[in-house]
Motif scaffolding. Structure first.
Motif, PDB file in Angstrom:
ATOM      1  N   THR A  13      13.774  -8.720 -10.504  1.00 55.84           N
ATOM      2  CA  THR A  13      12.353  -8.385 -10.693  1.00 55.84           C
ATOM      3  C   THR A  13      11.445  -9.153  -9.726  1.00 55.84           C
ATOM      4  O   THR A  13      10.430  -8.620  -9.270  1.00 55.84           O
ATOM      5  CB  THR A  13      11.918  -8.670 -12.143  1.00 55.84           C
ATOM      6  OG1 THR A  13      12.301 -10.015 -12.492  1.00 55.84           O
ATOM      7  CG2 THR A  13      12.563  -7.717 -13.129  1.00 55.84           C
TER       8      THR A  13
ATOM      9  N   GLN B 229       8.474  -6.920  -2.709  1.00 59.27           N
ATOM     10  CA  GLN B 229       8.368  -5.733  -1.846  1.00 59.27           C
ATOM     11  C   GLN B 229       6.945  -5.162  -1.854  1.00 59.27           C
ATOM     12  O   GLN B 229       6.555  -4.438  -0.950  1.00 59.27           O
ATOM     13  CB  GLN B 229       9.354  -4.633  -2.268  1.00 59.27           C
ATOM     14  CG  GLN B 229      10.788  -5.085  -2.482  1.00 59.27           C
ATOM     15  CD  GLN B 229      11.316  -5.941  -1.351  1.00 59.27           C
ATOM     16  OE1 GLN B 229      11.291  -5.527  -0.182  1.00 59.27           O
ATOM     17  NE2 GLN B 229      11.777  -7.153  -1.672  1.00 59.27           N
TER      18      GLN B 229
ATOM     19  N   GLY C  60      13.106   2.746  -5.901  1.00 57.30           N
ATOM     20  CA  GLY C  60      14.425   2.339  -5.446  1.00 57.30           C
ATOM     21  C   GLY C  60      15.167   3.436  -4.727  1.00 57.30           C
ATOM     22  O   GLY C  60      14.645   4.508  -4.441  1.00 57.30           O
TER      23      GLY C  60
ATOM     24  N   VAL D 230       6.841   0.208  -6.773  1.00 54.23           N
ATOM     25  CA  VAL D 230       8.087  -0.228  -6.145  1.00 54.23           C
ATOM     26  C   VAL D 230       9.184   0.724  -6.613  1.00 54.23           C
ATOM     27  O   VAL D 230       9.462   0.817  -7.806  1.00 54.23           O
ATOM     28  CB  VAL D 230       8.432  -1.683  -6.549  1.00 54.23           C
ATOM     29  CG1 VAL D 230       9.748  -2.112  -5.900  1.00 54.23           C
ATOM     30  CG2 VAL D 230       7.291  -2.622  -6.157  1.00 54.23           C
TER      31      VAL D 230
ATOM     32  N   TYR E  68       5.542  -1.775 -15.623  1.00 53.57           N
ATOM     33  CA  TYR E  68       6.890  -1.229 -15.459  1.00 53.57           C
ATOM     34  C   TYR E  68       6.886   0.282 -15.699  1.00 53.57           C
ATOM     35  O   TYR E  68       6.298   0.761 -16.684  1.00 53.57           O
ATOM     36  CB  TYR E  68       7.850  -1.915 -16.447  1.00 53.57           C
ATOM     37  CG  TYR E  68       7.919  -3.405 -16.174  1.00 53.57           C
ATOM     38  CD1 TYR E  68       8.923  -3.932 -15.360  1.00 53.57           C
ATOM     39  CD2 TYR E  68       6.942  -4.266 -16.671  1.00 53.57           C
ATOM     40  CE1 TYR E  68       8.946  -5.290 -15.059  1.00 53.57           C
ATOM     41  CE2 TYR E  68       6.958  -5.623 -16.367  1.00 53.57           C
ATOM     42  CZ  TYR E  68       7.968  -6.126 -15.565  1.00 53.57           C
ATOM     43  OH  TYR E  68       7.991  -7.469 -15.255  1.00 53.57           O
TER      44      TYR E  68
ATOM     45  N   HIS F  13      12.295 -10.128  -6.675  1.00 49.51           N
ATOM     46  CA  HIS F  13      12.514  -9.448  -5.398  1.00 49.51           C
ATOM     47  C   HIS F  13      11.733  -8.130  -5.363  1.00 49.51           C
ATOM     48  O   HIS F  13      11.159  -7.767  -4.328  1.00 49.51           O
ATOM     49  CB  HIS F  13      14.028  -9.212  -5.223  1.00 49.51           C
ATOM     50  CG  HIS F  13      14.406  -8.491  -3.974  1.00 49.51           C
ATOM     51  ND1 HIS F  13      14.796  -7.173  -3.982  1.00 49.51           N
ATOM     52  CD2 HIS F  13      14.432  -8.900  -2.672  1.00 49.51           C
ATOM     53  CE1 HIS F  13      15.072  -6.806  -2.741  1.00 49.51           C
ATOM     54  NE2 HIS F  13      14.864  -7.824  -1.928  1.00 49.51           N
ATOM     55  N   ALA F  14      11.684  -7.466  -6.500  1.00 46.82           N
ATOM     56  CA  ALA F  14      10.953  -6.187  -6.571  1.00 46.82           C
ATOM     57  C   ALA F  14       9.465  -6.400  -6.297  1.00 46.82           C
ATOM     58  O   ALA F  14       8.864  -5.684  -5.486  1.00 46.82           O
ATOM     59  CB  ALA F  14      11.156  -5.533  -7.939  1.00 46.82           C
TER      60      ALA F  14
ATOM     61  N   LEU G 118       6.774  -1.659 -11.282  1.00 43.38           N
ATOM     62  CA  LEU G 118       8.195  -1.710 -10.924  1.00 43.38           C
ATOM     63  C   LEU G 118       8.886  -0.460 -11.456  1.00 43.38           C
ATOM     64  O   LEU G 118       8.841  -0.173 -12.659  1.00 43.38           O
ATOM     65  CB  LEU G 118       8.865  -2.960 -11.494  1.00 43.38           C
ATOM     66  CG  LEU G 118       8.266  -4.304 -11.057  1.00 43.38           C
ATOM     67  CD1 LEU G 118       9.229  -5.446 -11.401  1.00 43.38           C
ATOM     68  CD2 LEU G 118       7.933  -4.325  -9.570  1.00 43.38           C
TER      69      LEU G 118
ATOM     70  N   GLN H  44      18.459  -3.739  -4.838  1.00 42.21           N
ATOM     71  CA  GLN H  44      17.651  -4.304  -5.916  1.00 42.21           C
ATOM     72  C   GLN H  44      18.209  -5.653  -6.352  1.00 42.21           C
ATOM     73  O   GLN H  44      19.269  -5.728  -6.950  1.00 42.21           O
ATOM     74  CB  GLN H  44      17.613  -3.325  -7.082  1.00 42.21           C
ATOM     75  CG  GLN H  44      16.706  -2.137  -6.740  1.00 42.21           C
ATOM     76  CD  GLN H  44      17.079  -0.877  -7.444  1.00 42.21           C
ATOM     77  OE1 GLN H  44      17.509  -0.915  -8.590  1.00 42.21           O
ATOM     78  NE2 GLN H  44      16.935   0.241  -6.765  1.00 42.21           N
TER      79      GLN H  44
ATOM     80  N   ALA I 198      12.058   0.690  -9.761  1.00 42.38           N
ATOM     81  CA  ALA I 198      13.218   0.842  -8.877  1.00 42.38           C
ATOM     82  C   ALA I 198      14.535   1.007  -9.630  1.00 42.38           C
ATOM     83  O   ALA I 198      15.526   1.446  -9.056  1.00 42.38           O
ATOM     84  CB  ALA I 198      13.300  -0.343  -7.928  1.00 42.38           C
TER      85      ALA I 198
ATOM     86  N   GLN J 102      12.402  -0.705  -2.556  1.00 44.18           N
ATOM     87  CA  GLN J 102      13.215  -1.895  -2.814  1.00 44.18           C
ATOM     88  C   GLN J 102      14.686  -1.499  -2.728  1.00 44.18           C
ATOM     89  O   GLN J 102      15.212  -0.858  -3.630  1.00 44.18           O
ATOM     90  CB  GLN J 102      12.928  -2.487  -4.207  1.00 44.18           C
ATOM     91  CG  GLN J 102      13.658  -3.813  -4.419  1.00 44.18           C
ATOM     92  CD  GLN J 102      13.823  -4.182  -5.883  1.00 44.18           C
ATOM     93  OE1 GLN J 102      13.669  -3.354  -6.767  1.00 44.18           O
ATOM     94  NE2 GLN J 102      14.166  -5.442  -6.138  1.00 44.18           N
TER      95      GLN J 102
END
Ligand code: UD1
Ligand code: CA
Length: 453
Positions: A77, A83, A51, A49, A98, A79-80, A6, A74, A8, A71
């Motif tokens: 997390t 994607q 942003g 992912v 992360y 939802h992230a 992650l 936003q 984003a 993503q």
């Protein structure tokens, strides 16, 4: 195993035009550290992912083994990770990392993956004295993890829990798809929480297990420059500690910076405030004095580099004596027992065994043989303003002080150049060549005296 990273988040608190995950730790973007760790684990697929405005991240770090999922907007997390689902394969395990948690270590993640096996949900958790802000791990009477409650949604009793969610987890892809599809955002932040999948797993009868990191620093995130600086020091402390473990002598492990790969032989000693960048190899017995900067270099056994030297794209043989205040630039190759003293600069040159330039010299685009002595103030005039030319100095040459060698030019074996020579034609082997006006003295000459007013 597949990895989702992650990355984003915008990172407004960095107050920088550089996206947060490109901010450097040890000279490399935070996200690059995470990707390197994911690769070291042998991930079959890495999905990042990213942003809004993250194109720059993609341009900076794109590689054939990466998939990118945008993503926008936003929405949390959960939802992230949603994607990234198109990148993931059913039947695999997915590890969520992360981009702004850069120090996560391979050994810790291997333990987490082992805990997850092929069908469990594994969480990386830590005990914090001050758990404010973090999601709390809620366990049942039997000690099994039941769910995670976010700080903002937690009751007083839940806030009193000190075991927190680091965010890093492993889950089977098939179930992850199902759980993420059922997330709702009816919580204090109006977000789709990744953490809500834990209670779904419990409900589905999927075993939830927890593992802990080797070092809490591995799980720390970066939101501002203060935290970035803290993690930089934590990272450097880990590097220093690994060197000490190997037997390297560090005069002060807190005053060392490694921005790349530093390989050391036996009995290497490094004094304070040295910076190592790129790929550096120090062979057995190398000593590096205080305040040196060494980038992309191989230093031969027993070589000593005195303080304030700057070494870049250089190879050095054994038992050389370098500095203080020496500078070697790209394309420098030194043989064994070469001495470079203070304010000597060498660029794109080879200097063979036992040759010395001990004071104030510029050696650029030169090939210097063995046992050559380069006098103080000697300069290769390698550049005519448009082109660069080479200077060849054969074995056993002695170059007097303050000599200019106007390239292209060759000094034959065993030649001597008189001090102050401006050499614009080749100097024959074995002879003295000198190009300065003959010395004269004027008998009876009187110094001027001050005129009376
Ligand atoms: C999250 C966890 C929390 C945990 C904490 C650890 C959730 C709901 N909560 O909280 O339990 O203790 O991390 O630091 O997961 N991100 C995106 N897209 C989004 C939202 C976040 O990519 O829509 C990324 C961020 O860039 C960041 C990470 O996910 O790298 C965590 O996001 P953040 O908002 O910091 O989560 P927390 O609220 O701190
Ligand atoms: Ca956070």
């Amino acid at each position: 195993m597949q990895v989702v990273v992650l990355a984003a988040g915008q990172g407004k608190r960095m107050r920088s035009v550089l996206p947060k995950v490109l901010q450097p730790i040890a000279g490399r973007p935070m996200l690059a550290h995470v990707l390197a760790t994911a690769r070291a684990l042998g991930s079959a697929q890495i999905c990042v992912v990213y942003g809004h405005g993250g194109e720059r991240v993609r341009e900076a770090l794109d590689a054939p083994d990466l998939a990118w999922a945008l993503q926008a907007p936003q929405l949390g997390t959960g939802h992230a990770v949603q994607q990234a689902l198109p990148c993931l394969t059913d039947g695999e395990m997915a590890l969520v990392l992360y981009g702004d948690v850069p120090l996560i270590g391979e050994a810790t993640l291997r333990r987490l993956l082992d805990a997850a096996g092929t069908d469990r949900l594994a969480l990386l958790t830590v005990e914090l004295d001050d758990p404010t802000g973090y999601g709390r791990i809620v366990r049942g009477a039997d000690g099994a993890v039941q769910r995670i409650v976010e700080h903002k949604d937690a009751s007083e009793a839940e806030r009193a829990l000190h075991e927190v969610n680091t965010g890093i987890l492993v889950a089977p892809v098939v179930q992850l798809r199902d759980w993420l599809g059922r997330l709702r955002n009816d919580n204090a932040q109006g977000e789709y929480y990744l953490t809500d999948i834990i209670s779904m797993a419990v409900d589905a009868g999927v075993e939830v297990v927890a593992a802990q990191p080797d070092d809490v620093a591995e799980t720390l995130g970066v939101n501002n420059k203060q935290q970035l600086a803290e993690l930089e020091r934590r990272h450097q402390a880990m590097r220093a500690s690994a060197l000490l473990e190997q037997g390297v002598t560090l005069i002060d492990p807190a005053r060392l910076d490694i921005r790349g790969a530093l390989r050391c032989g036996q009995d290497v000693q490094i004094d304070v405030n040295c910076v190592f960048e790129g790929e550096v190899t120090l062979a057995d017995g190398v000593q590096v004095g205080a305040n040196c900067v060494i980038r992309n270099a191989r230093i031969g056994a027993g070589t000593r580099i005195a303080p304030f030297s700057h070494i870049e794209d250089t190879q050095m043989g054994e038992a050389c004596v370098i500095g203080p205040y020496a500078r070697t630039r790209p394309g420098t190759a030194l043989g064994d027992d070469v001495h470079l003293g203070n304010f000597v600069e060498v660029k794109n040159s080879r200097i063979a065994n036992h040759s010395k330039a001990n004071h104030l010299a510029y050696v650029g685009d030169a090939d210097i043989g063995e046992r050559v002595n380069v006098g103080a103030g000697t300069i290769t005039c390698n550049y005519d303003g448009a082109n660069k030319f080479r200077t060849i100095i054969e074995d056993d040459v002695f170059i007097g002080s303050d000599t200019q060698l106007v390239a292209p030019v060759r000094v034959g074996k065993g030649a001597t150049l008189g001090a102050g020579t401006t050499l614009s034609k080749d100097a024959p082997a074995g002879q003295l060549t000198v190009s300065r006006a003959r010395q004269t003295s004027v008998p009876g000459w009187k110094r001027p005296v001050k005129q009376p007013k």
